[in-house]
Design a protein around this motif. Structure first.
Motif, PDB file in Angstrom:
ATOM      1  N   LYS A  99     -21.289 102.277 -61.272  1.00  0.00           N
ATOM      2  CA  LYS A  99     -20.093 102.513 -60.682  1.00  0.00           C
ATOM      3  C   LYS A  99     -20.014 103.737 -59.688  1.00  0.00           C
ATOM      4  CE  LYS A  99     -15.097 102.204 -62.204  1.00  0.00           C
ATOM      5  NZ  LYS A  99     -14.389 102.070 -63.185  1.00  0.00           N
ATOM      6  N   VAL A 108     -18.296  93.696 -57.464  1.00  0.00           N
ATOM      7  CA  VAL A 108     -17.945  94.185 -58.475  1.00  0.00           C
ATOM      8  C   VAL A 108     -17.423  93.105 -59.699  1.00  0.00           C
ATOM      9  CG1 VAL A 108     -17.544  96.723 -57.842  1.00  0.00           C
ATOM     10  CG2 VAL A 108     -15.681  94.966 -57.716  1.00  0.00           C
ATOM     11  N   TYR A 149     -13.213  96.729 -65.573  1.00  0.00           N
ATOM     12  CA  TYR A 149     -14.522  96.914 -64.860  1.00  0.00           C
ATOM     13  C   TYR A 149     -15.634  96.678 -65.915  1.00  0.00           C
ATOM     14  CZ  TYR A 149     -18.437  98.644 -62.016  1.00  0.00           C
ATOM     15  OH  TYR A 149     -19.488  99.029 -61.346  1.00  0.00           O
TER      16      TYR A 149
END
Length: 157
Positions: A99, A108, A149
């Motif tokens: 990241k 992503v 994420y």
């Protein structure tokens, strides 16, 4: 005699494996990172579709609506880079990138198991599509997208 038979079987098996492996290797595409100009072109194209409606399972043959993975597939295809159809499979392509090392054009991924994808466009932002308003820009530095994420991939041509 048993030893000769074993050697013959191993020889045939090895030859067959090399033949198949060589065929697969010849079909593989060379690996090189997407260029800055390719990333800029994909981001520019994606921004033209801001507000385009989201539709789960969207066909890859239309630009009237997208789901997250069909949008990424479309953007990369315009650069001659072919991605699998689903985000979980797109997450297996290219090379892992942390990241903290994201560059524009990187994919992503979100959720576990993965079922959402967006494209990093710089400054902690992604372009993706999900629900309303459709194709949009979101931040991955805080809030919901930051909390969900999962990983990122740098896709190669």
């Amino acid at each position: 005699m048993n030893n000769k038979f074993t050697k013959l079987v191993m020889s045939v098996t090895l030859s067959f494996s090399l033949l198949l492996g060589g065929t697969a290797a010849m079909q593989a595409k060379p690996v090189s990172a997407a260029t800055t100009s390719q990333a800029n072109s994909m981001i520019s194209t994606a921004k033209k579709y801001l507000g385009t409606p989201y539709r789960f399972g969207a066909s890859t043959s239309t630009t009237r609506y997208f789901d997250c993975s069909s949008l990424m597939k479309y953007l990369y295809k315009k650069q001659g880079i072919y991605l699998p159809r689903e985000s979980k499979d797109q997450a297996k392509v290219g090379k892992y990138v942390s990241k903290s090392n994201l560059k524009p054009g990187d994919l992503v991924f979100f959720y576990k198991p993965i079922h959402h994808v967006g494209m990093y466009i710089g400054n902690g932002k992604i372009i993706h599509t999900y629900g309303k308003p459709g194709v949009m820009i979101s931040s991955i530095k805080s809030g919901w997208w930051s909390q969900h994420y999962t990983t990122a991939r740098r896709i190669s041509k």
